[in-house]
Design an enzyme around this catalytic site. Structure first.
Site, PDB file in Angstrom:
ATOM      1  N   CYS A   2       0.861  -1.182   0.000  1.00 42.17           N
ATOM      2  CA  CYS A   2       0.000   0.000   0.000  1.00 42.17           C
ATOM      3  C   CYS A   2       0.895   1.228   0.000  1.00 42.17           C
ATOM      4  O   CYS A   2       2.089   1.139   0.244  1.00 42.17           O
ATOM      5  CB  CYS A   2      -0.876   0.017   1.235  1.00 42.17           C
ATOM      6  SG  CYS A   2      -1.893  -1.454   1.390  1.00 42.17           S
ATOM      7  N   ARG A  27       1.834   1.437  -5.930  1.00 41.79           N
ATOM      8  CA  ARG A  27       1.991   0.479  -4.827  1.00 41.79           C
ATOM      9  C   ARG A  27       0.697  -0.253  -4.500  1.00 41.79           C
ATOM     10  O   ARG A  27       0.700  -1.249  -3.778  1.00 41.79           O
ATOM     11  CB  ARG A  27       2.476   1.218  -3.577  1.00 41.79           C
ATOM     12  CG  ARG A  27       3.838   1.815  -3.725  1.00 41.79           C
ATOM     13  CD  ARG A  27       4.190   2.603  -2.500  1.00 41.79           C
ATOM     14  NE  ARG A  27       4.382   1.755  -1.350  1.00 41.79           N
ATOM     15  CZ  ARG A  27       5.570   1.278  -0.962  1.00 41.79           C
ATOM     16  NH1 ARG A  27       6.643   1.593  -1.629  1.00 41.79           N
ATOM     17  NH2 ARG A  27       5.670   0.514   0.098  1.00 41.79           N
ATOM     18  N   TRP A  75      -3.771  -1.849  -1.461  1.00 44.84           N
ATOM     19  CA  TRP A  75      -3.726  -3.146  -2.148  1.00 44.84           C
ATOM     20  C   TRP A  75      -4.277  -4.124  -1.127  1.00 44.84           C
ATOM     21  O   TRP A  75      -3.646  -4.391  -0.103  1.00 44.84           O
ATOM     22  CB  TRP A  75      -2.291  -3.496  -2.533  1.00 44.84           C
ATOM     23  CG  TRP A  75      -2.180  -4.747  -3.333  1.00 44.84           C
ATOM     24  CD1 TRP A  75      -2.293  -4.867  -4.685  1.00 44.84           C
ATOM     25  CD2 TRP A  75      -1.906  -6.060  -2.835  1.00 44.84           C
ATOM     26  NE1 TRP A  75      -2.119  -6.182  -5.059  1.00 44.84           N
ATOM     27  CE2 TRP A  75      -1.881  -6.937  -3.945  1.00 44.84           C
ATOM     28  CE3 TRP A  75      -1.684  -6.599  -1.574  1.00 44.84           C
ATOM     29  CZ2 TRP A  75      -1.647  -8.301  -3.827  1.00 44.84           C
ATOM     30  CZ3 TRP A  75      -1.456  -7.963  -1.447  1.00 44.84           C
ATOM     31  CH2 TRP A  75      -1.431  -8.789  -2.568  1.00 44.84           C
ATOM     32  N   GLY A 102       0.969  -3.176   5.560  1.00 46.75           N
ATOM     33  CA  GLY A 102       1.513  -4.377   6.187  1.00 46.75           C
ATOM     34  C   GLY A 102       0.405  -5.329   6.547  1.00 46.75           C
ATOM     35  O   GLY A 102      -0.699  -5.253   6.011  1.00 46.75           O
ATOM     36  N   GLU A 492      11.185 -14.248 -18.606  1.00 43.94           N
ATOM     37  CA  GLU A 492      10.909 -12.839 -18.322  1.00 43.94           C
ATOM     38  C   GLU A 492       9.921 -12.276 -19.360  1.00 43.94           C
ATOM     39  O   GLU A 492       9.013 -11.525 -19.018  1.00 43.94           O
ATOM     40  CB  GLU A 492      12.229 -12.043 -18.305  1.00 43.94           C
ATOM     41  CG  GLU A 492      12.108 -10.528 -18.281  1.00 43.94           C
ATOM     42  CD  GLU A 492      11.349  -9.971 -17.078  1.00 43.94           C
ATOM     43  OE1 GLU A 492      10.993 -10.717 -16.166  1.00 43.94           O
ATOM     44  OE2 GLU A 492      11.076  -8.751 -17.093  1.00 43.94           O
ATOM     45  N   LYS A 496       6.252 -10.663 -18.523  1.00 42.58           N
ATOM     46  CA  LYS A 496       5.819  -9.321 -18.941  1.00 42.58           C
ATOM     47  C   LYS A 496       4.448  -9.410 -19.610  1.00 42.58           C
ATOM     48  O   LYS A 496       3.563  -8.612 -19.345  1.00 42.58           O
ATOM     49  CB  LYS A 496       6.811  -8.676 -19.928  1.00 42.58           C
ATOM     50  CG  LYS A 496       8.117  -8.200 -19.363  1.00 42.58           C
ATOM     51  CD  LYS A 496       8.027  -6.971 -18.482  1.00 42.58           C
ATOM     52  CE  LYS A 496       7.803  -7.272 -17.044  1.00 42.58           C
ATOM     53  NZ  LYS A 496       8.895  -7.675 -16.210  1.00 42.58           N
ATOM     54  N   GLU A 499       1.586 -10.302 -16.993  1.00 40.98           N
ATOM     55  CA  GLU A 499       1.192  -9.342 -15.959  1.00 40.98           C
ATOM     56  C   GLU A 499       0.525  -8.095 -16.512  1.00 40.98           C
ATOM     57  O   GLU A 499      -0.315  -7.516 -15.847  1.00 40.98           O
ATOM     58  CB  GLU A 499       2.336  -9.017 -14.996  1.00 40.98           C
ATOM     59  CG  GLU A 499       3.521  -8.302 -15.566  1.00 40.98           C
ATOM     60  CD  GLU A 499       4.611  -8.088 -14.508  1.00 40.98           C
ATOM     61  OE1 GLU A 499       4.348  -8.145 -13.303  1.00 40.98           O
ATOM     62  OE2 GLU A 499       5.755  -7.852 -14.914  1.00 40.98           O
ATOM     63  N   LYS A 614       3.540  -2.705  -7.080  1.00 41.89           N
ATOM     64  CA  LYS A 614       4.951  -2.622  -7.436  1.00 41.89           C
ATOM     65  C   LYS A 614       5.860  -3.289  -6.396  1.00 41.89           C
ATOM     66  O   LYS A 614       6.735  -4.068  -6.752  1.00 41.89           O
ATOM     67  CB  LYS A 614       5.330  -1.151  -7.604  1.00 41.89           C
ATOM     68  CG  LYS A 614       6.789  -0.917  -7.987  1.00 41.89           C
ATOM     69  CD  LYS A 614       7.033  -1.288  -9.419  1.00 41.89           C
ATOM     70  CE  LYS A 614       8.460  -1.026  -9.842  1.00 41.89           C
ATOM     71  NZ  LYS A 614       8.769  -1.808 -11.066  1.00 41.89           N
TER      72      LYS A 614
HETATM   73  O1  M6R Z   1      11.463  -4.944  -6.106  1.00 41.26           O
HETATM   74  P1  M6R Z   1      11.822  -6.348  -6.456  1.00 41.26           P
HETATM   75  O2  M6R Z   1      12.802  -6.456  -7.575  1.00 41.26           O
HETATM   76  O3  M6R Z   1      12.270  -7.137  -5.256  1.00 41.26           O
HETATM   77  O4  M6R Z   1      10.472  -7.020  -6.956  1.00 41.26           O
HETATM   78  C1  M6R Z   1      10.394  -8.378  -7.272  1.00 41.26           C
HETATM   79  C2  M6R Z   1       9.118  -8.686  -7.993  1.00 41.26           C
HETATM   80  O5  M6R Z   1       8.014  -8.405  -7.195  1.00 41.26           O
HETATM   81  C3  M6R Z   1       8.985  -7.930  -9.311  1.00 41.26           C
HETATM   82  O6  M6R Z   1      10.073  -8.170 -10.139  1.00 41.26           O
HETATM   83  C4  M6R Z   1       7.691  -8.335 -10.037  1.00 41.26           C
HETATM   84  O7  M6R Z   1       7.780  -9.660 -10.466  1.00 41.26           O
HETATM   85  C5  M6R Z   1       7.424  -7.375 -11.196  1.00 41.26           C
HETATM   86  N1  M6R Z   1       6.025  -7.083 -11.259  1.00 41.26           N
HETATM   87  C6  M6R Z   1       7.834  -7.922 -12.506  1.00 41.26           C
HETATM   88  O8  M6R Z   1       7.544  -7.078 -13.553  1.00 41.26           O
END
Ligand code: M6R
Length: 619
Positions: A2, A27, A75, A102, A492, A496, A499, A614
């Protein structure tokens, strides 16, 4: 997951809070709310389900007046994303208001306890438990002292949490606290004003002097003054750090979406990732902040890479880099698995956490566990001052600038650069990589930003990816295949697509295709093959033949001028020829563009895909 904001000062709080929430919307974005308080303690609360625009309309109509307030973009964890679950939540008398990021893990027990005392709950959230607990201690035991009531309440909470509270009884004060690895709390002050936020972009337009609250710390925030203490009440000296990011970097800069901007700015972010790390004349890599001397590097028995999501896929490529260039065995683990599988860790291990945000709960916990068990730790991280930077012994900064789009793009390519730098560095310090090989790799790294820029310019000019999106936006499934380093790129690319377009996509090692997935292939099921001219190119060509023999459509990420794939594949996504260690960094760019253009063609909100956030700061 959040976003939290807080403001206290001389100006109207509502527009400042809304602007902060807009910058934190990545977020969480299933509901939002704010509370504005005037100097007499009169509070107006506005909340709305859905995107921030819904809240903004309500705030505009209601004109809440006051120069202090808190805000939240949610969220959902406890309870559906409806108005009554949106933050802020308040005590029964409405006097104490709370926003939280949290999870209160013992919330069922606390709720039962509070209910038995007569407290009534109006929402399904764990946050309301916090408001009621503070209220209980405020009136029983803490003599009307909000700060102490909050300390007492926090002592009862289990689980990682970041909380900001305010009370009508103390209208010139906000209180923030952080428990465990729950998304950050950044605090900043400027003549007569003070700001709180989960993340720096919400503060940067006001001040670039920022303090990141540590776990177990509290900030009492008054106009122009922030006092820090531990949860047991001992004063703590915290000096603000200057942040290199600018507010402009955290804006869209004329692009339709942050993701688009972040894809197209990769020539610049790759240049920045290299900044300060190359001694070209002596063909050496410098990683000063890694904090590992040559002796320790020579004694390294193993590297364990810990990460989630896109960062994990970067780690899979890092394994190739480190094993081949540094001669050290590498394991790559999902942080969420590592932390619960009682891993065998030794003092001659190096654990490398890769995380864009530096706040991913699983990655933090995994790195902490590796450290507790004696490993040296290093973080490859983008967000300056984030928790992982304080937890690990050393840091390799991505230096990619703020990444706001939920789908990670430029942080992925920056992480690959950092992993390559790390592999060269260990090879150099241990004598396993000679000056000639280092020189070649450094030349390749120096050429990389220009190559990425040229690829992206050509993509924009040609409109190739918008045309591909026109053809494929109605497809329901995709297979992505790659081998060696490009297996990770296939995964990867599939992530992409999933998501941001909600199209099912699977990334698979090409050599495993014949062991099952080939059964899926028909005219309706397109396959993206990542097949630049590298050491496994011939193997990839056989895969293409096998797919074509089953009438499957093939989109090939291929080296420019590859006449065979130009004929055999249905569509070519070209990348330039390059050093084999650089190729994956180029090969991912067409896949980012492909996913982005399909999402746009489908009219989706690219930066805020459904159900995602994010920074995943909860388990
Ligand atoms: O901030 P981080 O790199 O630790 O985040 C890890 C994943 O949550 C992040 O890469 C997520 O998979 C993204 N949405 C991918 O695009």
């Amino acid at each position: 997951m959040c976003g939290i904001v807080g403001y206290i000062g001389e100006r109207d709080a509502a527009p400042i809070l809304l602007d902060g929430l807009r910058r934190l919307e990545y977020r969480g974005y299933d509901s939002a709310g704010l509370a504005v308080m005037d100097r007499a303690g009169a509070v107006m609360v506005q909340r709305a389900a859905g995107k921030l625009g819904n809240l903004a309309q309500r705030v505009e109509a209601a004109h809440p007046q006051g120069d202090a307030g808190i805000g939240h973009t949610r969220w959902a964890t406890h309870g559906p994303p409806i108005e009554r679950n949106a933050h802020p939540h308040s005590s029964p008398d409405g006097a104490i208001l709370v926003v939280q990021n949290g999870i209160v893990e013992n919330f069922h027990d606390l709720r039962a306890e509070l209910r038995a005392e007569g407290y009534v709950f109006l929402s399904d959230t764990d946050t309301e438990v916090i408001a009621h607990l503070i209220h209980r201690f405020y009136h029983n035991g803490c003599g009307g002292d909000l700060e102490w009531a909050m300390r007492c309440a926090l002592a009862r909470l289990h689980g990682p949490n970041a909380i900001v509270a305010m009370s009508k009884d103390q209208p010139r004060r906000l209180i923030a606290a952080r428990l465990g690895h729950a998304g950050g709390v950044a605090a900043g002050e400027r003549a007569g004003e003070a700001f709180l936020a989960s993340d720096m972009p919400a503060i940067l337009s006001h001040t670039d002097e920022i303090v990141h609250l540590e776990s177990g710390q509290m900030a009492v925030v008054e106009p122009g003054r922030i006092r820090y203490s531990t949860l047991s009440g001992d004063a703590v000296e915290r000096r603000p750090v200057s942040v290199a990011w600018t507010a402009a970097e955290a804006d869209k800069g004329g692009y339709a979406f942050y993701m688009e901007k972040e894809i197209y700015e990769q020539a610049a972010s790759l240049t920045a990732a290299l900044r300060g790390h190359l001694d070209v004349e002596n063909r050496r890599v410098e990683l000063a902040a890694l904090n590992l001397d040559a002796g320790k590097l020579a004694a390294l028995r193993r590297v364990t890479i810990l990460a989630c999501g896109t960062s994990y896929y970067a780690g899979l490529i890092g394994k190739h880099y480190l094993e081949r260039l540094a001669g050290v065995p590498v394991e790559v683990d999902y942080a969420s698995e590592f932390r619960y599988r009682q891993p065998l860790v030794r003092s001659d291990d190096l654990a490398v956490a890769i995380t864009q945000s530096g706040e991913t709960a699983d990655t933090l916990a995994a790195a902490e566990l590796a450290k507790e068990r004696g490993a040296a730790t290093a973080a490859i991280v983008n967000v300056e001052g984030s928790q992982i930077t304080r937890l690990c012994d050393g840091v390799i900064p991505m230096q990619a600038g703020p990444e706001i789009g939920v789908a990670s793009t430029k942080a992925f390519t920056a992480a690959l650069v950092d992993l390559l730098l790390l592999a060269i560095y260990i090879g150099q310090e241990t004598g396993r990589l000679d000056a000639e090989q280092r020189g070649e790799l450094i030349e390749a790294l120096l050429a990389l930003p220009g190559m990425a820029g040229a690829l992206l310019d050509e993509a924009r000019r040609s409109g190739r990816y918008a045309r591909l999106a026109e053809t494929f936006h109605t497809s329901r499934n995709f297979l992505y295949l790659g081998r060696g380093m490009h297996y990770a790129i296939a995964r990867e690319g599939a992530l992409k697509l999933k998501e941001i377009t909600y199209i099912h996509a699977e990334g698979y090692p090409a050599g495993e295709m014949k062991h099952g997935p080939i059964a899926l292939i028909d005219e309706e099921w397109p396959t993206v093959v990542v097949a630049p001219q590298d050491r496994v190119y011939d193997k990839m060509v056989s895969q293409v033949e096998q797919i074509k023999a089953r009438r499957g459509k093939v989109l090939a990420v291929a080296s420019e001028g590859d006449a065979y794939l130009a004929g055999a594949a249905d569509y070519v996504l070209p990348i330039p020829a390059a050093n084999e260690f650089i190729l994956p960094i180029l090969a991912v760019l067409p896949l980012q563009l492909f996913a982005y253009e399909i999402a746009r063609r489908k009219g989706l909100d690219v930066d805020q895909p459904r159900n995602l956030a994010k920074s995943v700061t909860v388990e």
